[in-house]
Scaffold this active site. Structure first.
Site, short mmCIF file in Angstrom:
data_model
loop_
_atom_site.label_atom_id
_atom_site.label_comp_id
_atom_site.label_asym_id
_atom_site.label_seq_id
_atom_site.Cartn_x
_atom_site.Cartn_y
_atom_site.Cartn_z
N THR A 132 0.88 -1.45 0.07
CA THR A 132 -0.32 -0.09 -0.05
C THR A 132 0.54 1.51 0.40
OG1 THR A 132 -1.40 1.36 1.54
CG2 THR A 132 0.42 -0.41 2.81
N ASP A 133 0.22 2.13 -1.01
CA ASP A 133 0.86 3.95 -0.04
C ASP A 133 1.14 4.08 1.07
OD1 ASP A 133 -1.22 4.07 -0.27
OD2 ASP A 133 -1.56 5.52 -1.68
N GLU A 134 0.46 3.78 1.82
CA GLU A 134 0.07 3.95 3.31
C GLU A 134 1.94 4.25 4.22
OE1 GLU A 134 -2.84 3.42 5.95
OE2 GLU A 134 -4.88 2.83 4.08
N TYR A 158 -1.66 -0.46 10.88
CA TYR A 158 -1.69 -1.34 9.38
C TYR A 158 -0.14 -0.78 8.67
CZ TYR A 158 -2.96 -2.16 4.62
OH TYR A 158 -3.14 -1.97 3.83
N LYS A 162 2.44 -3.98 7.35
CA LYS A 162 2.30 -3.79 5.93
C LYS A 162 3.88 -3.23 5.52
CE LYS A 162 0.62 -4.69 2.45
NZ LYS A 162 -0.48 -5.73 2.82
N1 LIG Z 1 -7.83 -1.81 -0.52
C1 LIG Z 1 -6.75 -1.01 -0.62
O1 LIG Z 1 -7.11 -0.08 -1.15
C2 LIG Z 1 -5.50 -1.51 -1.27
C3 LIG Z 1 -4.92 -0.46 -1.45
C4 LIG Z 1 -3.37 -1.20 -2.04
C5 LIG Z 1 -3.41 -2.37 -1.37
N2 LIG Z 1 -4.25 -2.48 -0.63
C6 LIG Z 1 -3.25 -4.20 -0.18
O2 LIG Z 1 -4.41 -4.97 -1.30
C7 LIG Z 1 -3.47 -6.52 -0.58
C8 LIG Z 1 -5.39 -6.91 -0.32
O3 LIG Z 1 -6.59 -5.77 0.07
P1 LIG Z 1 -7.83 -5.69 0.29
O4 LIG Z 1 -8.72 -4.92 0.04
O5 LIG Z 1 -8.49 -6.83 -0.91
O6 LIG Z 1 -7.94 -7.11 1.00
P2 LIG Z 1 -9.39 -7.84 2.21
O7 LIG Z 1 -9.07 -7.20 4.02
O8 LIG Z 1 -10.33 -6.96 1.24
O9 LIG Z 1 -8.97 -9.33 1.55
C9 LIG Z 1 -8.01 -9.44 2.29
C10 LIG Z 1 -8.09 -10.95 1.90
O10 LIG Z 1 -7.14 -11.41 3.11
C11 LIG Z 1 -7.84 -13.03 3.30
N3 LIG Z 1 -6.37 -13.24 5.21
C12 LIG Z 1 -6.66 -12.30 6.12
N4 LIG Z 1 -5.81 -13.13 7.11
C13 LIG Z 1 -5.29 -14.11 6.31
C14 LIG Z 1 -4.60 -15.14 7.30
N5 LIG Z 1 -3.61 -14.80 7.45
N6 LIG Z 1 -4.33 -16.19 5.76
C15 LIG Z 1 -4.99 -16.28 4.97
N7 LIG Z 1 -5.78 -15.67 4.15
C16 LIG Z 1 -5.81 -14.17 5.00
C17 LIG Z 1 -9.35 -13.38 4.10
O11 LIG Z 1 -10.23 -14.18 4.61
C18 LIG Z 1 -9.09 -11.88 3.12
O12 LIG Z 1 -9.93 -12.99 2.40
C19 LIG Z 1 -4.14 -6.41 0.66
O13 LIG Z 1 -2.46 -6.86 1.52
C20 LIG Z 1 -4.10 -4.67 1.18
O14 LIG Z 1 -2.81 -4.01 2.35
C21 LIG Z 1 -4.79 -2.53 -0.16
#
Ligand SMILES: NC(=O)c1ccc[n+]([C@@H]2O[C@H](COP(=O)([O-])OP(=O)(O)OC[C@H]3O[C@@H](n4cnc5c(N)ncnc54)[C@H](O)[C@@H]3O)[C@@H](O)[C@H]2O)c1
Length: 349
Positions: A132-134, A158, A162
Site C-alpha cells: 500500500t501507499d500508506e 496497519y 505492511k
Molecule cells: N484496499 C485497498 O485500497 C488497498 C490498497 C493498496 C493495497 N492494498 C493491499 O492489497 C491487499 C488486499 O487488500 P483488500 O482490500 O483486498 O483486503 P481485504 O481485507 O478485502 O481481503 C483480505 C483477504 O485476505 C484474507 N486473509 C486475511 N488474513 C489471512 C490469513 N492469515 N491467511 C490467509 N488469508 C487471510 C481474508 O480472508 C480476505 O479474503 C492487502 O495486502 C492490502 O494491504 C489494499
C-alpha cells in the site's frame, strides 16, 4: 503460469482471481483463511472453472503453506492476504502483525523450501508482494506525490505492519536470491468492497437514508483507483516487471474525503428516492481517526513507462459503476449486514 494467490476471497484478491481465471491463460490456487472480510460470492463466477482451485488455510501456518506449494507446484506467488482496515488495526494491532508480518515471513520461507527442491524453477519463479501507499506516511498539501524512492514512514499499526512485510520481502530477495516484486497502490474502490471502508460504507448509508459519518473535517486526501485497474497492474507486474523492483500504482484521482462522500450522495440521489432533499444533508462530521494521515498521492510514471500501464476507468465513471453495483447486489451486502458488520464506528482508540 501456475499462480499461488493469497487472499483471493477479499476485495482486490477476488478481482485478480476473476481476471486471471477468465483469461484462461493461468492456473490459480486461491489460499484464503476466510476472515470476516472474505466472501465466497466474490469468486463464485469462476469457482467451477478448471483453471481455479481453492484452499482454506492460514498463511501463518507454515506446514499448510509447505503442503500447498508441494501439491500445487506454482510458478509464481501473488501475495494479497492481509488484515487491511486501518481502524481495525487501531482497535487490535495483534492480528495485523500476525497475518501481515508473520504470515508474509511464512510464505517467503515456504517459497524458499519449495524452490530448494525445484532448482529448475529458481530462475523464473516470481514472488509478487502487494502493498500500500500508506507505508510512505502522510504528505502535506504541496508535497510531490510518492515515488518508488520515497522513504518509508508508516504512522498506523496497519501501515507499519505492511511496511514491515515490504522490508521482509526485499530482505528475502537480497539474502536468499528470491525474484521478488513489490507494488504499493493507492486506495481502491469497486465491486465486492467490504462495507467498513469509506466508499461502500457511505454508499450503503446513503441508500438507507441514514446519517453519513465523515471523519474530522473531511479534508483528508486520497488517490483513488478502480479495482480492476489495480488487478491489471498486478498481473502486468507479475508477468513483465523486473525482479527486485518496486512499482507504485495510482489512479491520478486525488479527492478529499468530503468530495468523495458528496459525489456518492449525488449519485444515490439520482438513482434512488426515499429521502426529502439531498442526501448531502445526511452528512455529519465525527471525531477524527487517531493519527489520520492527511494526504496520499502517487506518481505511477515508472509503471507507465516500463510496462505501459495506466488507469482505464476515471474516478467519476468508476464511482458511478460502483454505486450501481451496490444497488444491483443487495443480497451480497445484506448478508454482511446480517452477519459480521453492521456499519458501526471502529478505531476510536
Ligand atoms: N484496499 C485497498 O485500497 C488497498 C490498497 C493498496 C493495497 N492494498 C493491499 O492489497 C491487499 C488486499 O487488500 P483488500 O482490500 O483486498 O483486503 P481485504 O481485507 O478485502 O481481503 C483480505 C483477504 O485476505 C484474507 N486473509 C486475511 N488474513 C489471512 C490469513 N492469515 N491467511 C490467509 N488469508 C487471510 C481474508 O480472508 C480476505 O479474503 C492487502 O495486502 C492490502 O494491504 C489494499
Amino acid at each position: 503460469m501456475r499462480i499461488l494467490l493469497t487472499g483471493g476471497c477479499g476485495f482486490i484478491g477476488s478481482a485478480v482471481v476473476r481476471d486471471l481465471v477468465e483469461s484462461g491463460d493461468h492456473q490459480v490456487l486461491n489460499i484464503d483463511k476466510m476472515t470476516y472480510a472474505a466472501t465466497t460470492q466474490s469468486v463464485a463466477s469462476v469457482a467451477a472453472s478448471a483453471h481455479y482451485d481453492f484452499l482454506r488455510a492460514d498463511i501463518v501456518d507454515g506446514a499448510a503453506m509447505d503442503q500447498a506449494f508441494l501439491d500445487f507446484e506454482p510458478d509464481a506467488v501473488m501475495h494479497l492476504a492481509a488484515e487491511s482496515h486501518v481502524d481495525r488495526s487501531i482497535d487490535g494491532p495483534e492480528e495485523f502483525l500476525r497475518t501481515n508480518v508473520e504470515g508474509t515471513m511464512q510464505l517467503l520461507q515456504s517459497t524458499r523450501r519449495y524452490l530448494a527442491n525445484e532448482t529448475d524453477k529458481e530462475q523464473s519463479f516470481r514472488f509478487l508482494h502487494v502493498s500500500t501507499d500508506e507505508v510512505f506516511g502522510a504528505l502535506g498539501p504541496l508535497d510531490k506525490p510518492f515515488t518508488e524512492s520515497t522513504p518509508y514512514s508508516p504512522r498506523s499499526p496497519y501501515s507499519a505492519s505492511k511496511a514491515s512485510a515490504d522490508h521482509l520481502v526485499r530482505a528475502w530477495g537480497e539474502t536468499y536470491g528470491l525474484n521478488v516484486l513489490i507494488t504499493n497502490c493507492s486506495n481502491n474502490y469497486g465491486p465486492f468492497h467490504f462495507p467498513e471502508k469509506l466508499i461502500p460504507l457511505v454508499t450503503l448509508k446513503a441508500i438507507a437514508g441514514e446519517s453519513i459519518p465523515v471523519y474530522g473535517t473531511g479534508d483528508n486526501i486520497r488517490d483513488w483507483l478502480y479495482v480492476h485497474d489495480h488487478a491489471a497492474a498486478l498481473i502486468s507486474v507479475l508477468l513483465d516487471g523486473k525482479p527486485s523492483e518496486t512499482y507504485l500504482v495510482g489512479g491520478n484521482a486525488e479527492r478529499t474525503n468530503l468530495e468523495v462522500v458528496e459525489a456518492i450522495c449525488d449519485l444515490v440521489d439520482e438513482r434512488v428516492g426515499g429521502v426529502t432533499g439531498s442526501r448531502r444533508d445526511l452528512i455529519g462530521f465525527v471525531t477524527d481517526r487517531p493519527g489520520h494521515d492527511h494526504r496520499y498521492a502517487i506518481d505511477a510514471s515508472k509503471l507507465h513507462g516500463e510496462l505501459d500501464w495506466e488507469p482505464t476507468v476515471n474516478f467519476e465513471e468508476g464511482l458511478a459503476r460502483t454505486v450501481d453495483w451496490y444497488l444491483a447486489n443487495e443480497d451480497w451486502w445484506r448478508a454482511i449486514q446480517d452477519g459480521s458488520y453492521q456499519g458501526a464506528r471502529l478505531g476510536l482508540r
